[in-house]
Design a protein around this motif. Structure first.
Motif, mmCIF file in Angstrom:
data_model
loop_
_atom_site.group_PDB
_atom_site.id
_atom_site.type_symbol
_atom_site.label_atom_id
_atom_site.label_comp_id
_atom_site.label_asym_id
_atom_site.label_seq_id
_atom_site.Cartn_x
_atom_site.Cartn_y
_atom_site.Cartn_z
ATOM 1 N N CYS A 150 -1.889 8.854 6.145
ATOM 2 C CA CYS A 150 -2.630 7.828 6.662
ATOM 3 C C CYS A 150 -3.309 8.107 7.942
ATOM 4 N N ILE A 206 -4.777 5.964 11.995
ATOM 5 C CA ILE A 206 -4.603 4.902 12.686
ATOM 6 C C ILE A 206 -5.765 4.939 13.789
ATOM 7 N N PHE A 249 -4.301 2.044 9.683
ATOM 8 C CA PHE A 249 -3.657 1.127 10.575
ATOM 9 C C PHE A 249 -4.661 1.027 11.686
ATOM 10 N N ILE A 266 6.734 -0.733 7.385
ATOM 11 C CA ILE A 266 6.183 -0.298 8.597
ATOM 12 C C ILE A 266 7.350 0.046 9.466
ATOM 13 N N CYS A 307 -2.498 -3.401 9.408
ATOM 14 C CA CYS A 307 -2.525 -2.356 8.236
ATOM 15 C C CYS A 307 -3.453 -2.806 7.276
#
Lengths: 135, 135
Positions: free
Chosen positions: A75, A77, A114, B95, B110
């Motif tokens: 993922c 962020i 995120f 999370i 998110c």
DNA sequence: ATTATAATAATAATCATTATTATTTTAAAG
DNA sequence: CTTTAAAATAATAATGATTATTATTATAAT
């Protein structure tokens, strides 16, 4: 796909940088080694490399696209302070168990983004820095 | 925030439509009731409503932003065939258990985006339809 | 070496979105 | 009710990111 020095540089730049650079940042970096390169070439090759599955494109609201050479599932962020994009390991996701909404979907991809404030920005002294620091 | 008929229409349009319309689609829809409305007004109000927490903005690569009036935590899926954005229920995400990469991040949001082919497009007859069908 | 193909640099064009400005609405105060 | 200040609008220009065009150059196969 024919070889070109420009494409190699662009690819290497994305692979070697931890910042998931935007097209603009790639352009600035590559220009150091190849000052005559044009922005169009950067865009064309980035998209080509994405189509070939060698890079992935990352989209967040309100910021330009970023590019990532790490291909395994993970993922990203986005720091809302400095705009940098970082990697994050993937949380476990049971895609099979997902309840789909309108009937049956064939799912081809999953992207988890995120937003937050990165460590550097939390440390009060770099409130307004940006990707530029990496140029 | 002062009342305006335009803003009410824009908000109602996003809330009542299942398609998470783009600014352009909102513009087309609202114009039916208020033909003199301008695209700038649509953008300004959509962003205002996002800032006020009444709508959320959805970004996928290569497509313009979409807007959603459903505020509870949930995901979205983009059909790569027709470009429509659908809701999906959220997979469970721990999370707290996430391993963060560069040190400590303060996570503020998110967003989970899927891509795939929707049921309508899987049913062979609507290969090239788009959001326009909802106008 | 020749030649066809693909890639490039430079530039123009497009698309989505935001900013500017003069005018009109809203809503609160007199 | 008017008056008035603030906020919103329509119209339009401007911006920023990205893509397309085109003439030239590089690549690699013959």
């Amino acid at each position: 796909m024919k070889y070109s020095r420009q494409r190699e540089l662009i690819y290497k730049t994305v692979m070697e940088n931890p910042i998931h650079p935007s097209a603009d940042t790639v352009y600035a970096l590559v220009r150091k080694e190849q000052p005559t390169i044009s922005l169009g070439t950067v865009y064309r090759n980035l998209n080509l490399l994405v189509r070939e599955g060698m890079l992935q494109k990352i989209s967040f609201p309100n910021v330009s696209d970023h590019f990532d050479g790490r291909l395994e599932e993970h993922c990203h962020i986005l720091c809302q302070q400095c705009g940098r994009v970082y990697d994050m390991d993937s949380p476990r996701l049971d895609i099979a168990a997902l309840q789909k909404r309108p009937g049956h979907f064939r799912i081809t991809g999953c992207h988890i983004y995120f937003t937050g404030i990165c460590e550097a920005c939390l440390k009060h002294f770099n409130q307004f820095e940006s990707e530029d620091e990496f140029l």
